[in-house]
Scaffold this active site. Structure first.
Site, PDB file in Angstrom:
ATOM      1  CB  SER A 148      -0.884   0.012   1.256  1.00 54.55           C
ATOM      2  OG  SER A 148      -1.522   1.267   1.400  1.00 54.55           O
ATOM      3  CE1 TYR A 161      -3.778  -2.385   5.397  1.00 54.98           C
ATOM      4  CE2 TYR A 161      -3.343  -0.037   5.082  1.00 54.98           C
ATOM      5  CZ  TYR A 161      -3.673  -1.271   4.559  1.00 54.98           C
ATOM      6  OH  TYR A 161      -3.888  -1.411   3.204  1.00 54.98           O
ATOM      7  CE  LYS A 165      -1.379  -3.752   3.253  1.00 52.99           C
ATOM      8  NZ  LYS A 165      -1.549  -4.887   2.337  1.00 52.99           N
TER       9      LYS A 165
HETATM   10  N1  LIG Z   1      -8.807  -0.477  -1.232  1.00 54.30           N
HETATM   11  C1  LIG Z   1      -7.807   0.352  -1.038  1.00 54.30           C
HETATM   12  O1  LIG Z   1      -7.965   1.587  -1.039  1.00 54.30           O
HETATM   13  C2  LIG Z   1      -6.413  -0.195  -0.834  1.00 54.30           C
HETATM   14  C3  LIG Z   1      -5.354   0.715  -0.838  1.00 54.30           C
HETATM   15  C4  LIG Z   1      -4.060   0.230  -0.662  1.00 54.30           C
HETATM   16  C5  LIG Z   1      -3.835  -1.120  -0.492  1.00 54.30           C
HETATM   17  N2  LIG Z   1      -4.894  -1.986  -0.487  1.00 54.30           N
HETATM   18  C6  LIG Z   1      -4.594  -3.400  -0.308  1.00 54.30           C
HETATM   19  O2  LIG Z   1      -5.211  -4.145  -1.326  1.00 54.30           O
HETATM   20  C7  LIG Z   1      -5.468  -5.470  -0.859  1.00 54.30           C
HETATM   21  C8  LIG Z   1      -6.898  -5.873  -1.168  1.00 54.30           C
HETATM   22  O3  LIG Z   1      -7.761  -4.959  -0.556  1.00 54.30           O
HETATM   23  P1  LIG Z   1      -9.245  -4.677  -1.097  1.00 54.30           P
HETATM   24  O4  LIG Z   1      -9.431  -3.216  -0.976  1.00 54.30           O
HETATM   25  O5  LIG Z   1      -9.495  -5.357  -2.377  1.00 54.30           O
HETATM   26  O6  LIG Z   1     -10.101  -5.379   0.079  1.00 54.30           O
HETATM   27  P2  LIG Z   1     -11.551  -6.060   0.101  1.00 54.30           P
HETATM   28  O7  LIG Z   1     -12.384  -5.616  -1.026  1.00 54.30           O
HETATM   29  O8  LIG Z   1     -12.068  -5.858   1.489  1.00 54.30           O
HETATM   30  O9  LIG Z   1     -11.195  -7.611  -0.110  1.00 54.30           O
HETATM   31  C9  LIG Z   1     -10.425  -8.278   0.846  1.00 54.30           C
HETATM   32  C10 LIG Z   1     -10.284  -9.729   0.428  1.00 54.30           C
HETATM   33  O10 LIG Z   1      -9.416 -10.397   1.337  1.00 54.30           O
HETATM   34  C11 LIG Z   1     -10.093 -11.530   1.912  1.00 54.30           C
HETATM   35  N3  LIG Z   1      -9.551 -11.677   3.260  1.00 54.30           N
HETATM   36  C12 LIG Z   1      -9.653 -10.828   4.313  1.00 54.30           C
HETATM   37  N4  LIG Z   1      -8.961 -11.296   5.366  1.00 54.30           N
HETATM   38  C13 LIG Z   1      -8.411 -12.482   4.973  1.00 54.30           C
HETATM   39  C14 LIG Z   1      -7.599 -13.443   5.613  1.00 54.30           C
HETATM   40  N5  LIG Z   1      -7.204 -13.302   6.878  1.00 54.30           N
HETATM   41  N6  LIG Z   1      -7.211 -14.523   4.900  1.00 54.30           N
HETATM   42  C15 LIG Z   1      -7.593 -14.696   3.629  1.00 54.30           C
HETATM   43  N7  LIG Z   1      -8.374 -13.819   2.962  1.00 54.30           N
HETATM   44  C16 LIG Z   1      -8.777 -12.728   3.638  1.00 54.30           C
HETATM   45  C17 LIG Z   1     -11.575 -11.193   1.794  1.00 54.30           C
HETATM   46  O11 LIG Z   1     -12.438 -12.322   1.697  1.00 54.30           O
HETATM   47  P3  LIG Z   1     -12.953 -13.187   2.966  1.00 54.30           P
HETATM   48  O12 LIG Z   1     -13.749 -12.250   3.815  1.00 54.30           O
HETATM   49  O13 LIG Z   1     -13.744 -14.296   2.378  1.00 54.30           O
HETATM   50  O14 LIG Z   1     -11.728 -13.688   3.648  1.00 54.30           O
HETATM   51  C18 LIG Z   1     -11.583 -10.488   0.435  1.00 54.30           C
HETATM   52  O15 LIG Z   1     -11.534 -11.436  -0.611  1.00 54.30           O
HETATM   53  C19 LIG Z   1      -5.087  -5.460   0.634  1.00 54.30           C
HETATM   54  O16 LIG Z   1      -3.776  -5.959   0.773  1.00 54.30           O
HETATM   55  C20 LIG Z   1      -5.114  -3.988   0.984  1.00 54.30           C
HETATM   56  O17 LIG Z   1      -4.261  -3.693   2.071  1.00 54.30           O
HETATM   57  C21 LIG Z   1      -6.173  -1.567  -0.641  1.00 54.30           C
END
Ligand SMILES: NC(=O)c1ccc[n+]([C@@H]2O[C@H](COP(=O)([O-])OP(=O)(O)OC[C@H]3O[C@@H](n4cnc5c(N)ncnc54)[C@H](OP(=O)(O)O)[C@@H]3O)[C@@H](O)[C@H]2O)c1
Length: 255
Positions: A148, A161, A165
């Site tokens: 991130s 968090y 990262k």
């Molecule tokens: N969205 C943003 O603005 C943003 C910005 C920077 C970085 N990121 C990074 O991008 C990545 C994905 O984020 P996202 O925004 O796509 O999140 P999201 O839409 O909330 O999706 C999270 C996914 O991870 C799974 N998950 C959660 N905890 C887990 C665990 N302990 N073990 C296995 N699976 C797990 C969830 O499914 P289940 O509930 O079925 O487990 C879901 O498939 C993360 O690494 C996040 O830090 C996101």
């Protein structure tokens, strides 16, 4: 002039954690579109199966396997299953992460701290170890860690968090340096604010959203699909000389 095959993933086996929705789902679908057999994984099998079914309905190859990456036994068992079912792994995308507490650093809750470390650091680390062992046996592969922008510039009230990262960016360099000899590359993707469930509290709050826009030159939040192209680059032969890097996909935020 013929089109390039640099981005083809035909015959590759790819594992994407957190692929039941959001950024992981977009990554899983693009890797499958490029020919990979994608193992769609998260804690809850139903969401994974729905994404795998959508890929298959679209003519792709996918298998759903549940794995909580914060649980060491589940990491061991998912890799036992991958070995048995596929015998190899070419692409590992560590994408699933957690951010259970939004609070001032002085109010950090120990349980939330531990969960964040267990999933975001230990989970990515041991998934990479197990994935790396399997890749080594088959002559190499590509590990992509979804970190991130918070790993470079901590987000307000996202202390532990952000620290995890930063650790992901560091472990990316560790695996890149020590596993290059086995033909394994390891790179990080640093997404900016992306419209997913994970970021919904930030994206749906007008004050936070407007404040964020002050710092994003492209003046908008990313769509999850805009993260997938960068992962395809890092997964494919197009990035054959790229390892240990952090690729910012952040609308210019870090600039
Ligand atoms: N969205 C943003 O603005 C943003 C910005 C920077 C970085 N990121 C990074 O991008 C990545 C994905 O984020 P996202 O925004 O796509 O999140 P999201 O839409 O909330 O999706 C999270 C996914 O991870 C799974 N998950 C959660 N905890 C887990 C665990 N302990 N073990 C296995 N699976 C797990 C969830 O499914 P289940 O509930 O079925 O487990 C879901 O498939 C993360 O690494 C996040 O830090 C996101």
């Amino acid at each position: 002039m013929s089109k390039t095959h640099l981005f083809d993933l035909d015959g590759k086996i790819a594992f994407v954690s957190g692929a039941s929705r959001g950024i992981g789902e977009a990554i899983a679908k693009l890797l499958a579109q490029q020919g990979a057999h994608v193992i769609v994984s998260s804690r809850k099998i139903d969401g994974c199966q729905a994404v795998a079914d959508a890929i298959i309905a679209d003519g792709g190859k996918a298998t759903a396997i549940a794995c909580h990456i914060g649980e060491m036994e589940q990491i061991q068992s998912v890799f036992a299953q991958i070995r048995e079912q596929f015998g190899r792994l070419d692409i590992l995308v560590n994408n699933a992460a957690t951010n259970p507490q939004f609070a001032h650093v002085l109010d950090t809750d120990l349980t939330a701290f531990q969960k964040t470390v267990d999933v975001n650091i230990r989970g990515y680390y041991f998934m990479s170890i197990e994935g790396g062992k399997l890749m080594k046996e088959n002559g190499g592969g590509s590990i992509i860690n979804v970190a991130s922008i918070n790993g470079v510039t901590p987000g307000d009230f996202q202390g532990i968090y952000s620290v995890t990262k930063a650790a992901v960016i560091s472990m990316t360099k560790v695996f890149a340096k020590e596993c290059a000899q086995f033909g394994i590359r390891c790179n990080a993707l640093l997404p900016g604010l992306t419209d997913t469930k994970f970021a919904s509290a930030l994206v749906s709050n007008d004050a936070i959203r407007n404040e964020a826009m002050q710092h994003i030159p492209l003046k908008r939040v990313a769509d999850p699909s805009e993260m997938a192209g960068a992962v395809l680059y890092l997964a494919s032969d197009a990035s054959s000389y790229t390892t240990g890097v952090s690729l910012n996909v952040d609308g210019g935020f870090l600039a």
